[in-house]
Design a protein around this motif. Sequence first.
Motif, PDB file in Angstrom:
ATOM      1  N   PHE A  62       0.799  -1.226   0.000  1.00  0.00           N
ATOM      2  CA  PHE A  62       0.000   0.000   0.000  1.00  0.00           C
ATOM      3  C   PHE A  62       0.829   1.270   0.000  1.00  0.00           C
ATOM      4  N   LEU A  63       2.036   1.204   0.551  1.00  0.00           N
ATOM      5  CA  LEU A  63       2.828   2.428   0.653  1.00  0.00           C
ATOM      6  C   LEU A  63       4.024   2.430  -0.293  1.00  0.00           C
ATOM      7  N   PHE A  64       4.192   1.356  -1.058  1.00  0.00           N
ATOM      8  CA  PHE A  64       5.306   1.371  -2.001  1.00  0.00           C
ATOM      9  C   PHE A  64       4.862   0.986  -3.405  1.00  0.00           C
ATOM     10  N   ALA A  65       4.318  -0.217  -3.531  1.00  0.00           N
ATOM     11  CA  ALA A  65       3.996  -0.706  -4.873  1.00  0.00           C
ATOM     12  C   ALA A  65       2.919   0.154  -5.544  1.00  0.00           C
ATOM     13  N   VAL A  66       1.825   0.389  -4.836  1.00  0.00           N
ATOM     14  CA  VAL A  66       0.753   1.189  -5.426  1.00  0.00           C
ATOM     15  C   VAL A  66       1.221   2.613  -5.748  1.00  0.00           C
ATOM     16  N   PRO A  67       1.855   3.317  -4.771  1.00  0.00           N
ATOM     17  CA  PRO A  67       2.344   4.650  -5.099  1.00  0.00           C
ATOM     18  C   PRO A  67       3.346   4.655  -6.248  1.00  0.00           C
ATOM     19  N   LEU A  68       4.166   3.610  -6.328  1.00  0.00           N
ATOM     20  CA  LEU A  68       5.146   3.559  -7.408  1.00  0.00           C
ATOM     21  C   LEU A  68       4.439   3.543  -8.753  1.00  0.00           C
ATOM     22  N   PHE A  69       3.423   2.705  -8.840  1.00  0.00           N
ATOM     23  CA  PHE A  69       2.660   2.617 -10.075  1.00  0.00           C
ATOM     24  C   PHE A  69       1.958   3.950 -10.374  1.00  0.00           C
ATOM     25  N   GLN A  70       1.346   4.523  -9.325  1.00  0.00           N
ATOM     26  CA  GLN A  70       0.645   5.805  -9.508  1.00  0.00           C
ATOM     27  C   GLN A  70       1.597   6.890  -9.990  1.00  0.00           C
ATOM     28  N   SER A  71       2.801   6.876  -9.413  1.00  0.00           N
ATOM     29  CA  SER A  71       3.751   7.917  -9.779  1.00  0.00           C
ATOM     30  C   SER A  71       4.120   7.829 -11.253  1.00  0.00           C
ATOM     31  N   LEU A  72       4.237   6.594 -11.746  1.00  0.00           N
ATOM     32  CA  LEU A  72       4.503   6.415 -13.171  1.00  0.00           C
ATOM     33  C   LEU A  72       3.337   6.955 -13.990  1.00  0.00           C
ATOM     34  N   GLN A  73       2.138   6.673 -13.509  1.00  0.00           N
ATOM     35  CA  GLN A  73       0.933   7.149 -14.175  1.00  0.00           C
ATOM     36  C   GLN A  73       0.903   8.683 -14.207  1.00  0.00           C
ATOM     37  N   PHE A  74       1.208   9.271 -13.035  1.00  0.00           N
ATOM     38  CA  PHE A  74       1.176  10.734 -12.928  1.00  0.00           C
ATOM     39  C   PHE A  74       2.144  11.379 -13.896  1.00  0.00           C
ATOM     40  N   SER A  75       3.292  10.697 -14.110  1.00  0.00           N
ATOM     41  CA  SER A  75       4.307  11.340 -14.931  1.00  0.00           C
ATOM     42  C   SER A  75       3.835  11.477 -16.376  1.00  0.00           C
ATOM     43  N   PHE A  76       2.823  10.710 -16.748  1.00  0.00           N
ATOM     44  CA  PHE A  76       2.289  10.829 -18.108  1.00  0.00           C
ATOM     45  C   PHE A  76       0.987  11.627 -18.141  1.00  0.00           C
ATOM     46  N   SER A  77       0.660  12.269 -17.016  1.00  0.00           N
ATOM     47  CA  SER A  77      -0.630  12.952 -16.997  1.00  0.00           C
ATOM     48  C   SER A  77      -0.512  14.369 -16.479  1.00  0.00           C
ATOM     49  N   GLN A  78      -1.588  15.083 -16.735  1.00  0.00           N
ATOM     50  CA  GLN A  78      -1.744  16.399 -16.132  1.00  0.00           C
ATOM     51  C   GLN A  78      -2.628  16.172 -14.913  1.00  0.00           C
ATOM     52  N   LEU A  79      -2.104  16.488 -13.755  1.00  0.00           N
ATOM     53  CA  LEU A  79      -2.829  16.163 -12.538  1.00  0.00           C
ATOM     54  C   LEU A  79      -3.415  17.431 -11.947  1.00  0.00           C
ATOM     55  N   LYS A  80      -4.706  17.384 -11.640  1.00  0.00           N
ATOM     56  CA  LYS A  80      -5.319  18.554 -11.002  1.00  0.00           C
ATOM     57  C   LYS A  80      -5.924  18.128  -9.673  1.00  0.00           C
ATOM     58  N   VAL A  81      -5.507  18.818  -8.618  1.00  0.00           N
ATOM     59  CA  VAL A  81      -6.035  18.486  -7.302  1.00  0.00           C
ATOM     60  C   VAL A  81      -7.190  19.420  -6.996  1.00  0.00           C
ATOM     61  N   ASN A  82      -8.321  18.867  -6.620  1.00  0.00           N
ATOM     62  CA  ASN A  82      -9.469  19.680  -6.229  1.00  0.00           C
ATOM     63  C   ASN A  82     -10.016  19.167  -4.902  1.00  0.00           C
TER      64      ASN A  82
END
Lengths: 303, 315
Positions: free
Chosen positions: A28-48
Amino acid sequence: MNRKLTIRQKKSLSGVLFIMPWLLGFLFLFAVPLFQSLQFSFSQLKVNPLGYTMEFVGFHNYKEALWVNADFNRILTDSVIGMIVNVPLILFFSLFSATLVNQKYWGRGLVRAIFFLPVILASGAVAAAEAGSLMNQLMISVTSGGASDIGASTGQLMSSRELGDFLVESGISPTFVNYLLNAVDQIYQIISNSGVQILIFLAGLQSISGSLYEVAKIEGATGYQMFWKITFPLVSPLILTNVIYTIIDSFSDNQMTRIIYESAFKSLNFGLSSAMVWMYSIVVGIILAIIGYLVSRKVFYND
Amino acid sequence: MIQFEKQKTWVWVIFRTLLIIGICYAILYPILLKLSVAFKSQEDIYVPNIIWLPHHVTLTNLKYAFDIMNYPVTLLHTFLLSSSTMILQTVAAALAGYGFARLSFRGSSFLFILVIMTILIPPQTLMVPLYLHFKEFDVLGLVQLFTGKSGINLINTYWPALVMSMTANGLKSGLYIYIFRQFFKGMPKEIEEAALIDGCGVFRTFFRVMLPNAVPALVTVMLFAFVWQWNDTFMTATFMNQSHVMSMEITMLGSNTEKTLAALLGGDPNAKIDPRYLSMIVDSGILLAIAPLIILYLFVQRFFVESVERTGVVG
């Protein structure tokens, strides 16, 4: 139920239980965030307020980091070069200190305590504040001959110019002299980054059996020979460990991490930050792989 | 011949002593400098021939730093945070280390490679997802299920640090697991077998037999965990940048001191703050921040240095 399990099965079951906390954390604190971070690097992220939205932008963030951002390239090359310069120095210094600390003499306990002090002090906040301390620079300019120019003497403990001129005069290659002088000027930084490495080498030196040296002494070996034929090969696996540790350590807190942090939390450009960190990780990974390969070919294993 | 050998040893001893003194001086230099600066009064910094010993001894610098950092509260918070993460991390890492060293099961060597991976991948990679994760902390959507709200905001609480330590995924946890694994691997199998024959279960063997014997590894890991949490800026700045812990106070010390000094000058925009004086107070503040660590180290140092030899960080 429990009684029917063999000892082996029981052991592996409890093994799973023992590593369970880590495994859950890893997922939960490594594998998932690692994958998400890769995803984020290809996206425009907007926090609301309701969470965040992602929009796929392909390699846009990577391009921005490489070609638009003013600092990324420069800082990345700087930190890689800094690492290549410092790793051999730290390694040499820590092996040397470990041998010093390992010998028997009066007051060894005190010396050891002082040598390990950097493990405690030279990290994170203190080191950062230290680097920017005006008082340090003032003192340096006072102790190194009263030069009032603060800018000229940033972070050196002593002035080494005269020594440098002397070495160049006596016919030693200027590149090498420059490297050495640079090393002398950075002595504090090197010392403060070698605490853990000294520790690792010391543990290695302690594990070499004394009888090897006794035999060598009877055969008439000199101290120099003993170091290169016994000590060095036997600690060489630790050189690999230390090289890797030093590289990771040198990358854990530098200018690079600062701009990654700032692009995420100051400019709120999470995508760009993730792209930067991925390129950075890949560079670190490649360096680790190359150096690990080169060093491990030379390493001597006793088994 | 023997005479010559003796002379050679003497030359080496003298050379070594000089060298050791030199390196020790270089290591202690910043601390000595801070001690000197902390007790100097403002007028002393302008006199060029006062270097180490202050002529006018004063406590003003320390007092300013003390107030600016809100020292007692900060100290208490930092101490509580560091010791709780230390305990959690040590327990979780010891369990995992023992599991990997002695209770291997199918796939455990693969999982250990993953532990190594957590050491190698820069923590910055996980920074943004973890931030978002802790901003709406929700384990498997349970909170949403029961309350209908979208998770709990844990940013600026101590929970991120605690949760990460509890699961041995915090600051440098991979290294701690590695140290424990190497240590437990080096312990004789017979102890474990004897405990088993005497009727201890795996857990009892671990807590009653293995842990008490693992003091060197425990000391090393606890000291590292405590100190690195104390000094950490990365995690603290990411997850709890508004909390009053030492590392944040040091980071903010420069600007906070500037504000205080500006207020002392009566808010006059033309009055300039002396950068040297500012730096003096900042240095005194750093001294205050590391003083507890140095005192702690004085106590555990003997233990630590001895334990290093037997930890087998090496393997």
